[in-house]
Enzyme design. Structure first.
Site, PDB file in Angstrom:
ATOM      1  N   ASN A  47      35.795  47.875  30.762  1.00 37.64           N
ATOM      2  CA  ASN A  47      36.713  46.904  31.774  1.00 37.64           C
ATOM      3  C   ASN A  47      37.143  48.230  32.368  1.00 37.64           C
ATOM      4  OD1 ASN A  47      36.853  44.776  30.840  1.00 37.64           O
ATOM      5  ND2 ASN A  47      39.237  45.420  29.261  1.00 37.64           N
ATOM      6  N   ARG A 402      30.926  39.787  42.752  1.00 38.38           N
ATOM      7  CA  ARG A 402      30.846  40.702  42.735  1.00 38.38           C
ATOM      8  C   ARG A 402      30.487  41.267  40.994  1.00 38.38           C
ATOM      9  NH1 ARG A 402      35.621  43.671  43.549  1.00 38.38           N
ATOM     10  NH2 ARG A 402      35.291  44.019  45.374  1.00 38.38           N
ATOM     11  N   HIS A 432      35.279  30.844  45.070  1.00 40.99           N
ATOM     12  CA  HIS A 432      36.370  31.041  43.784  1.00 40.99           C
ATOM     13  C   HIS A 432      36.649  29.533  43.469  1.00 40.99           C
ATOM     14  CE1 HIS A 432      38.075  32.703  40.209  1.00 40.99           C
ATOM     15  NE2 HIS A 432      37.431  33.702  40.530  1.00 40.99           N
ATOM     16  N   TYR A 465      35.882  32.453  27.472  1.00 39.18           N
ATOM     17  CA  TYR A 465      37.244  32.273  27.934  1.00 39.18           C
ATOM     18  C   TYR A 465      37.641  31.134  27.176  1.00 39.18           C
ATOM     19  CZ  TYR A 465      34.609  35.783  31.139  1.00 39.18           C
ATOM     20  OH  TYR A 465      34.100  36.897  31.416  1.00 39.18           O
ATOM     21  N   ARG A 561      48.272  37.186  31.357  1.00 38.31           N
ATOM     22  CA  ARG A 561      47.330  38.010  30.884  1.00 38.31           C
ATOM     23  C   ARG A 561      47.063  39.941  30.731  1.00 38.31           C
ATOM     24  NH1 ARG A 561      41.384  36.873  32.238  1.00 38.31           N
ATOM     25  NH2 ARG A 561      41.439  38.630  32.826  1.00 38.31           N
ATOM     26  N   HIS A 589      41.916  32.823  29.995  1.00 38.80           N
ATOM     27  CA  HIS A 589      41.624  32.633  31.896  1.00 38.80           C
ATOM     28  C   HIS A 589      42.100  32.068  32.536  1.00 38.80           C
ATOM     29  CE1 HIS A 589      37.997  32.348  34.723  1.00 38.80           C
ATOM     30  NE2 HIS A 589      38.655  33.456  34.613  1.00 38.80           N
TER      31      HIS A 589
END
Length: 703
Positions: A47, A402, A432, A465, A561, A589
């Site tokens: 991360n 990305r 998206h 997820y 989250r 998610h």
């Protein structure tokens, strides 16, 4: 109230750091199995890599551009960097204390033993020497460094060794650089007489055997280091015909981006200064690590090693209870919608639907958005099969996803070669949305089958997820889906949709309208209720609307989250707002929103978080869930999330998070309860009465 000033907003990036600290907290938690703790330490490092490449890089550019305040919290970019640097160092220090004082000793007790060079046995040393001579030495390329020649190219996020050398008979110091091979496993297992699994690290071997790389020289000192480069580079959106080439240029430019972090493991001030002088890194970017660099590469070790009790118990996915094992998917969807909650409900339902559509002679067309896919995506293979069978197949591949750009370029080229119509997104916007449409010829008419979801069409991450998806043949949603595809693949005015809400056109306004409607219908006798689950909350306008609703008496429960810029539980503007965050074995998610609406409850799922980038700069979709049964299921899911007293953290008004304790209450762990519910539903599933016995009409042949 105008809600201006830092008292109303947490800083986005500092809030993100608190999220990563919550990830680390699972690694620090003694009740978590040991190798799972190592996994969380690895995730923390991974991360941070992306955070530096994107967020730190952006802030550094903002400082160079004038250090203007552009954050609702009122902090300048320079001040943000100062606060961020302090917090990162605290988190990294805790991460490495845990590794050295708890994880490595705990692994040793269970026979998974890290051995530095001073602990190698003669037998182990012989194996290491053989490995170095046969497999490592031939591929290594030491590069000399001097002031007369340009400093060699240093790849970002790659481990390197810097050696300080002295020639025999001379005191003159020279430097050499060695890049550690990426195609060789970093964890090297060593022979042992017992059942233990000792290992060492590749860099330990290279440091120990380094003298063989420099005949005639002795090694005075050595350092292990890694740099991080700015990877937040935009693409030339005006290049239409050669947009793929433009994206490939972005990937190339990332390799030489400005250095924004230098991590090193050395006790040598001289080597530290030598590196600083050559990589153009500022002193505030230096992170001196007392331990192995790049803990994300320990993920393989965490997943592969350890006996009983060192890992979480397996939680398999189960077939959806909404769909009987022998039911025809098309017939079922004509009768009712299917709600999926992954990974508890298997993502195979979606994969098999696309696979079945690819070979179904009645299917005329398949259209879908691919934002991120797995390395060997069965969905991509199914699309290629469908195109080969003569079906009309359209794939919207978002090349600007990305760090997945290279993979998506490869998939796009494969799909085009297979005859799929590939659309490379929209200029200035990321697509998206998670949308699949299958057009099928039925006996009575053409029918559209739709999948809308909160997560990507990635069969790998669908196991890691939590997400939700809706399968439906609802005509209004089907018509909306057609209009969305027309808008993003061809020429079309912004469509007016009946059920689906789309960003960047109407979604933000719709969310604010729903919040305002809840406030207008709220009273002291019947207070309103908003419950929302998402990854991040950072849109100032939405936050202000929530504050106004809170002041009108609306109870607001948020499950966020990651980033949360909203300040909760503060009079007078957020007294009725609480925020929790769930960090557990699955990455939360799902985007799920509930508005009480005066008793006529409305539930929505979405691909979008409540952030400016999602609501203003991306194509996103929010869609209603209208089935009474499914609304009840979503209500129960939210009840579970907001009742969870295990793996949950409460956001305090000062921006810190407090782990929620069960105390005298019965422990409730949301993800565990969802898994148990899915298992019980699968076990209770009744085989459809449509199934018939297979009757043999003649005996089988006898050889």
């Amino acid at each position: 109230m105008n809600f201006k000033g830092k008292k109303y907003f947490f800083n986005r990036d500092i809030s993100w750091l608190e999220f990563n600290n919550r990830v680390l907290s699972e690694g620090l938690e003694p009740s978590v199995p040991l190798m799972e703790r190592l996994k969380f330490l690895a995730i923390t490092s991974s991360n941070f890599d992306e955070f530096f490449m994107v967020r730190i890089a952006t802030l550094k550019r903002a400082v160079r551009a004038g250090n203007h305040i552009n954050c609702p919290s009122g902090l300048t970019p320079e001040k943000q960097l100062s606060l961020i640097d302090k917090r990162i160092r605290e988190i990294v220090a805790a991460q490495y204390r845990c590794l050295q004082d708890e994880i490595f000793p705990g692994m040793r007790e269970h026979g998974v033993i890290y051995l530095p060079p001073e602990e190698w046995t003669p037998r182990q040393l012989r194996q290491i020497q053989t490995l170095f001579r046969n497999e490592l030495f031939p591929v290594l390329s030491p590069v000399r460094i001097n002031d007369e020649e340009p400093f060699p190219y240093i790849a970002g996020l790659r481990l390197h060794l810097l050696f300080s050398l002295v020639k025999e008979g001379s005191d003159e110091e020279k430097y050499a650089l060695v890049q550690i091979p990426e195609d060789q496993s970093r964890v090297i297992y060593l022979p042992d007489k017992g059942e233990d699994k000792p290992f060492t690290l590749l860099e330990d071997i290279l440091l120990h055997q380094g003298e063989h790389l420099f005949p005639g020289y002795s090694i005075r000192e050595a350092a292990i280091f890694r740099i991080t480069r700015d990877a937040d580079m935009g693409v030339d959106e005006q290049r239409d015909e050669d947009f793929v080439e433009a994206m490939e240029e972005v990937l190339e430019n990332r390799k030489t981006g400005r250095v924004i972090r230098l991590e090193l493991s050395t006790h040598s001030p001289a080597l530290k200064e030598a590196l600083l002088a050559r990589v153009n890194s500022e002193s505030t970017d230096i992170y001196e690590i007392d331990g192995p660099l790049d803990l994300k590469s320990f993920m393989g070790l965490a997943l592969s090693q350890g006996g009983p009790g060192l890992h979480d118990p397996e939680w398999p996915s189960y077939p959806s209870a909404d769909l009987q094992v022998d039911e025809n998917i098309w017939e079922t969807l004509k009768d009712r919608d299917i709600l999926l909650h992954h990974p508890y409900d298997s993502f195979d339902t979606v994969v098999k639907m696309v696979q079945q559509a690819s070979i179904d002679t009645e299917v005329l067309a398949i259209k879908m958005v691919l934002y991120r896919t797995s390395g060997s995506s069965p969905i991509v293979k199914a699309l290629k099969t469908a195109a080969a069978a003569g079906k009309h197949v359209t794939a919207v591949v978002e090349l600007k996803a990305r760090f997945d750009e290279a993979r998506n370029i490869r998939w796009a080229e494969e799909l085009e070669r297979a005859g799929v119509i590939v659309v490379y997104g929209i200029a200035h916007l990321k697509i998206h949305a998670k949308l699949l449409m299958i057009v099928r010829r039925e006996v009575d008419r053409i029918r559209r089958y739709i999948h809308l979801g909160t997560g990507n069409y990635n069969d790998s991450t669908a196991k890691l997820y939590t997400d939700m998806g809706l399968l439906t043949s609802n005509d209004d949603i089907g018509e909306d889906a057609s209009m969305v595809f027309n808008a993003i693949t061809g020429y079309s005015n912004i469509p007016e949709l009946k059920k689906i809400v789309m960003a960047p056109t109407t979604l933000k306004n719709r969310i604010i309208q729903l919040i305002e409607r809840e406030a207008s219908r709220s009273s002291s006798e019947n207070p309103g209720l908003i419950r929302a689950k998402m990854n991040s909350l950072a849109d100032p306008d939405v936050i202000k609307a929530l504050y106004t609703a809170s002041m009108a008496g609306v109870k607001i429960e948020l499950n966020i989250r990651g980033v949360c810029m909203l300040v909760p539980e503060t009079a007078p503007f957020s007294s009725n707002i609480s925020v929790i965050s769930v960090i557990d074995r699955y990455l939360e998610h799902t985007r799920l929103f509930h508005f009480q609406n005066g008793g006529n409850d409305e539930y929505f799922l979405a691909s979008a978080d409540w952030m400016p980038r999602n609501l203003e700069r991306r194509v996103e979709l929010m869609f209603p869930v209208t089935s009474k049964v499914h609304k009840q299921r979503l209500d129960e899911a939210l009840n579970i999330y907001f009742s969870s007293n295990s793996k949950s953290h409460l956001l305090r008004p000062n921006g810190s998070y407090e782990r929620i304790q069960a105390g005298k209450k019965r422990p409730l762990r949301a993800q565990e309860l969802f898994h148990q519910s899915a298992r019980h539903a699968a076990e209770a599933q009744i085989v459809s009465p449509k199934r018939e016995f297979t009757v043999r009409r003649k005996p089988p042949a006898i050889d």
